[in-house]
Design a protein around this motif. Structure first.
Motif, PDB file in Angstrom:
ATOM      1  N   TYR A  29      47.736  31.136 -79.507  1.00 38.95           N
ATOM      2  CA  TYR A  29      47.718  30.656 -78.217  1.00 38.95           C
ATOM      3  C   TYR A  29      48.626  29.940 -77.824  1.00 38.95           C
ATOM      4  CZ  TYR A  29      42.780  30.759 -80.359  1.00 38.95           C
ATOM      5  OH  TYR A  29      41.540  31.074 -80.945  1.00 38.95           O
ATOM      6  N   TYR A  32      49.237  29.188 -73.966  1.00 35.07           N
ATOM      7  CA  TYR A  32      48.332  28.364 -73.452  1.00 35.07           C
ATOM      8  C   TYR A  32      48.721  26.914 -73.902  1.00 35.07           C
ATOM      9  CZ  TYR A  32      45.860  32.518 -72.954  1.00 35.07           C
ATOM     10  OH  TYR A  32      45.402  33.819 -72.646  1.00 35.07           O
ATOM     11  N   LYS A  54      46.962  21.382 -74.124  1.00 31.29           N
ATOM     12  CA  LYS A  54      46.138  22.674 -73.871  1.00 31.29           C
ATOM     13  C   LYS A  54      46.505  22.896 -72.389  1.00 31.29           C
ATOM     14  CE  LYS A  54      42.033  23.510 -73.829  1.00 31.29           C
ATOM     15  NZ  LYS A  54      40.417  23.647 -74.294  1.00 31.29           N
ATOM     16  N   ILE A  59      40.239  27.663 -71.912  1.00 31.50           N
ATOM     17  CA  ILE A  59      40.710  28.535 -73.244  1.00 31.50           C
ATOM     18  C   ILE A  59      39.961  27.916 -74.351  1.00 31.50           C
ATOM     19  CG2 ILE A  59      42.612  29.330 -74.529  1.00 31.50           C
ATOM     20  CD1 ILE A  59      42.605  30.845 -72.032  1.00 31.50           C
TER      21      ILE A  59
END
Length: 68
Positions: A29, A32, A54, A59
């Motif tokens: 991730y 992101y 985040k 997401i």
């Protein structure tokens, strides 16, 4: 019996290892997420280990620690 502590003992800097482990856990991730290591909360020397932001709300992070 009392434990003897060396007052000149150097503090162990575990924060960089913790941040590296968190980054590794969320590697899939990484595009992101944004990290701020040892983010200062006040003008005093109090700090938290890591702030994870985040960047996109849509997401879904499937890691169990990411659901907290």
């Amino acid at each position: 019996m009392k434990a003897v502590i060396n007052m000149h003992q150097e503090k162990i800097q575990w924060h960089p290892a913790f941040v590296a482990a968190i980054k590794l856990e969320f590697k899939e991730y990484e595009q992101y997420l944004e990290y701020s290591s040892e983010h200062e909360l006040t003008h005093e020397p109090l700090k938290i280990d890591v702030v994870i932001i985040k960047k996109l709300q849509d997401i879904q992070i499937e890691k169990s620690i990411g659901r907290i």
